[in-house]
Structure formats: structure tokens, C-alpha cells
Design a protein around this motif. Structure first.
Motif, PDB file in Angstrom:
ATOM      1  N   UNK A  42      -2.695  17.705  10.307  1.00  0.00           N
ATOM      2  CA  UNK A  42      -3.410  16.795   9.411  1.00  0.00           C
ATOM      3  C   UNK A  42      -2.684  16.635   8.079  1.00  0.00           C
ATOM      4  N   UNK A  43      -2.182  17.749   7.539  1.00  0.00           N
ATOM      5  CA  UNK A  43      -1.447  17.690   6.285  1.00  0.00           C
ATOM      6  C   UNK A  43      -0.158  16.910   6.429  1.00  0.00           C
ATOM      7  N   UNK A  44       0.538  17.105   7.561  1.00  0.00           N
ATOM      8  CA  UNK A  44       1.792  16.402   7.818  1.00  0.00           C
ATOM      9  C   UNK A  44       1.562  14.900   7.920  1.00  0.00           C
ATOM     10  N   UNK A  45       0.480  14.512   8.577  1.00  0.00           N
ATOM     11  CA  UNK A  45       0.161  13.085   8.712  1.00  0.00           C
ATOM     12  C   UNK A  45      -0.125  12.469   7.344  1.00  0.00           C
ATOM     13  N   UNK A  53      -2.249   1.927   4.996  1.00  0.00           N
ATOM     14  CA  UNK A  53      -3.396   1.702   5.873  1.00  0.00           C
ATOM     15  C   UNK A  53      -2.908   1.601   7.311  1.00  0.00           C
ATOM     16  N   UNK A  54      -2.663   2.758   7.902  1.00  0.00           N
ATOM     17  CA  UNK A  54      -2.128   2.819   9.261  1.00  0.00           C
ATOM     18  C   UNK A  54      -2.981   3.758  10.090  1.00  0.00           C
ATOM     19  N   UNK A  55      -3.276   3.345  11.305  1.00  0.00           N
ATOM     20  CA  UNK A  55      -4.046   4.211  12.197  1.00  0.00           C
ATOM     21  C   UNK A  55      -3.109   4.849  13.214  1.00  0.00           C
ATOM     22  N   UNK A  56      -3.362   6.126  13.492  1.00  0.00           N
ATOM     23  CA  UNK A  56      -2.615   6.841  14.523  1.00  0.00           C
ATOM     24  C   UNK A  56      -3.515   7.023  15.738  1.00  0.00           C
ATOM     25  N   UNK A 152       4.453  12.423  15.096  1.00  0.00           N
ATOM     26  CA  UNK A 152       4.592  13.877  14.971  1.00  0.00           C
ATOM     27  C   UNK A 152       5.858  14.359  15.674  1.00  0.00           C
ATOM     28  N   UNK A 153       6.153  13.770  16.838  1.00  0.00           N
ATOM     29  CA  UNK A 153       7.380  14.146  17.552  1.00  0.00           C
ATOM     30  C   UNK A 153       8.618  13.854  16.717  1.00  0.00           C
ATOM     31  N   UNK A 154       8.643  12.687  16.071  1.00  0.00           N
ATOM     32  CA  UNK A 154       9.756  12.334  15.191  1.00  0.00           C
ATOM     33  C   UNK A 154       9.848  13.303  14.015  1.00  0.00           C
ATOM     34  N   UNK A 155       8.685  13.641  13.442  1.00  0.00           N
ATOM     35  CA  UNK A 155       8.653  14.556  12.293  1.00  0.00           C
ATOM     36  C   UNK A 155       9.186  15.933  12.669  1.00  0.00           C
ATOM     37  N   UNK A 156       8.766  16.460  13.808  1.00  0.00           N
ATOM     38  CA  UNK A 156       9.209  17.787  14.234  1.00  0.00           C
ATOM     39  C   UNK A 156      10.701  17.800  14.540  1.00  0.00           C
ATOM     40  N   UNK A 157      11.162  16.771  15.257  1.00  0.00           N
ATOM     41  CA  UNK A 157      12.570  16.720  15.636  1.00  0.00           C
ATOM     42  C   UNK A 157      13.470  16.613  14.402  1.00  0.00           C
ATOM     43  N   UNK A 158      13.140  15.692  13.500  1.00  0.00           N
ATOM     44  CA  UNK A 158      13.966  15.502  12.310  1.00  0.00           C
ATOM     45  C   UNK A 158      13.894  16.705  11.376  1.00  0.00           C
TER      46      UNK A 158
END
Length: 240
Positions: A42-45, A53-56, A152-158
Motif C-alpha cells: 500500500x505504501x509503495x503504491x 487519479x489512477x486506479x489499480x 508492483x512487478x515493475x517496481x520490484x524488478x527495477x
């Protein structure tokens, strides 16, 4: 011949012990990291999306749960990195001279710090830029709707990639200080090193120019930082 066999067995035993300690450390840390994963996600998002204004969205019942496992694994790796680095260096120490041992011990903390800085730099600076760049293409007819797994996958990989690439100045400095490569050799190979970094960044990052440049530019600047530190060390030795 018998002494060589005994030496090989001792080295293999030391390697096994080192790997076992690292695996145990990762296993012990995985449970608390999994409990912390929802809060971290949640914090990462919030950090990545910011005020946009973006929905995941998620598209399967187990998708978020699997994401939490991935986050727990990456958090576990980050938390255990200093311990793992220390165990690896301890395994290498017997093969080094005394002055090399002192140098190696001094860079364990530096290596861990660079890894953490790389991860934080990616999360708080690079990822928001990438998301904002993607959102800039949205119009009244085209809405930005992202899948949570992709973000989240992009965030973890990078994050892991940036943490590892931030070791570049330490690697450069270590190679020159140890005498494996001369300062002048690396200095004269700058164009080739830049192209090499660009190619590696293209392989490691998603297939878009923005992510590639976001990794290439900081990595090359870090290479220059390592080269600068090596030059200072070289001058100090010459004057000493």
C-alpha cells in the motif's frame, strides 16, 4: 595430492556453510516480511502513483496474494543483504592478503548502503517519473487503468536492479585499487563502458527507452564517481 584434496574439501565445506547460513537467514526473515508485505504494498503504491487519479486493478483471486509473496521475498533480500554480503566476504577472506582483508571488510557496509540507496532512489524518484510519463498519454478518450501486478512487478524488478547497479562505483574502485585494471585503462575505455551500460540497461529494463535511460544515466554517473574516488586514491599513493 592428498593435501590438495583436503584443501578442496575444506573449501567446499566452507562454501556449503556460507550458503547454508545465507539460506537460513533468508528463511527466518521471510515470515515477518510476509506479514509486513500488505502494508509495504500500500505504501509503495501511494509513493509511485502519488496524486494521480489512477486506479489499480487485479484480475484473478490469487493475484494480490502472489504479489505479497513477491514483495516479501524482495524485502527479505534487502533486509538480509548486509548479512549475506558479510558471509560472502568472510568466505573470500582466507584467500586474501592482510591489506586486502582490511579493504574488503571496509566495503561490506558501503556495499549494503549503496544497495539500499539504489532501491530508495528507484522507488522515490525513478518509478514516479515512469508512471507520470505513462499517464501523460491519457486523454478524455483514453483513460489510464493499470494492473496492480504490472505496477508492483515493475517496481520490484527495477528496485533490485537499481540496488545491484548502484554497486558500480564500488566495483570500479575495487578493480583499480586491487591492481586488476589500471586507472588509465578504464579512463580510456569510457565510451565502450557507456555503450556496455546502455546494452545491459536495455536487457534488464522493460522494452521502453524511458526505463533504459533512467537506469543508464545514474549508472554511468556512478561509474564516474568510482573513477573519481580511484583517482584520489592513486594521487594519495603517489604523494605518499
Amino acid at each position: 595430492m592428498e593435501d590438495q584434496d583436503e584443501s578442496l574439501i575444506l573449501h567446499l565445506e566452507a562454501l556449503r556453510s556460507m550458503l547454508l547460513k545465507c539460506i537460513i537467514a533468508l528463511g527466518v526473515g521471510l515470515v515477518p516480511m510476509f506479514l509486513a508485505a500488505p502494508w509495504c504494498m500500500n505504501g509503495l503504491i501511494k509513493v509511485i502513483i502519488g496524486g494521480n487519479d489512477v486506479s489499480l486493478n487485479y484480475f484473478s483471486p490469487m493475484e494480490v496474494f502472489i504479489l505479497q509473496i513477491k514483495i516479501a521475498v524482495v524485502l527479505d533480500l534487502i533486509i538480509c543483504f548486509p548479512y549475506i554480503a558479510r558471509q560472502i566476504w568472510k568466505f573470500l577472506l582466507p584467500a586474501l592478503y592482510e591489506n586486502e582483508r582490511k579493504f574488503v571488510k571496509s566495503i561490506v557496509l558501503t556495499s549494503s548502503g549503496l544497495f539500499v540507496i539504489g532501491v530508495l532512489f528507484c522507488i522515490f524518484f525513478i518509478l514516479p517519473l515512469i508512471i507520470n510519463f505513462g499517464i501523460s498519454f491519457s486523454t478524455s478518450e483514453i483513460k489510464a487503468v493499470f494492473g496492480v501486478s504490472n505496477i508492483i512487478g515493475l517496481a520490484l524488478m527495477l528496485s533490485v536492479i537499481f540496488g545491484l547497479m548502484f554497486q558500480f562505483p564500488l566495483i570500479t574502485y575495487s578493480l583499480i585499487r586491487s591492481g586488476i585494471v589500471s586507472y588509465d585503462t578504464i579512463k580510456n575505455k569510457r565510451p565502450y563502458i557507456f555503450v556496455g551500460i546502455l546494452i545491459v540497461a536495455g536487457i534488464l529494463t522493460p522494452p521502453d527507452v524511458v526505463s533504459q535511460l533512467m537506469l543508464t544515466i545514474p549508472t554511468y554517473l556512478l561509474f564516474e564517481a568510482g573513477l573519481f574516488a580511484s583517482r584520489k586514491y592513486k594521487r594519495k599513493n603517489q604523494t605518499g
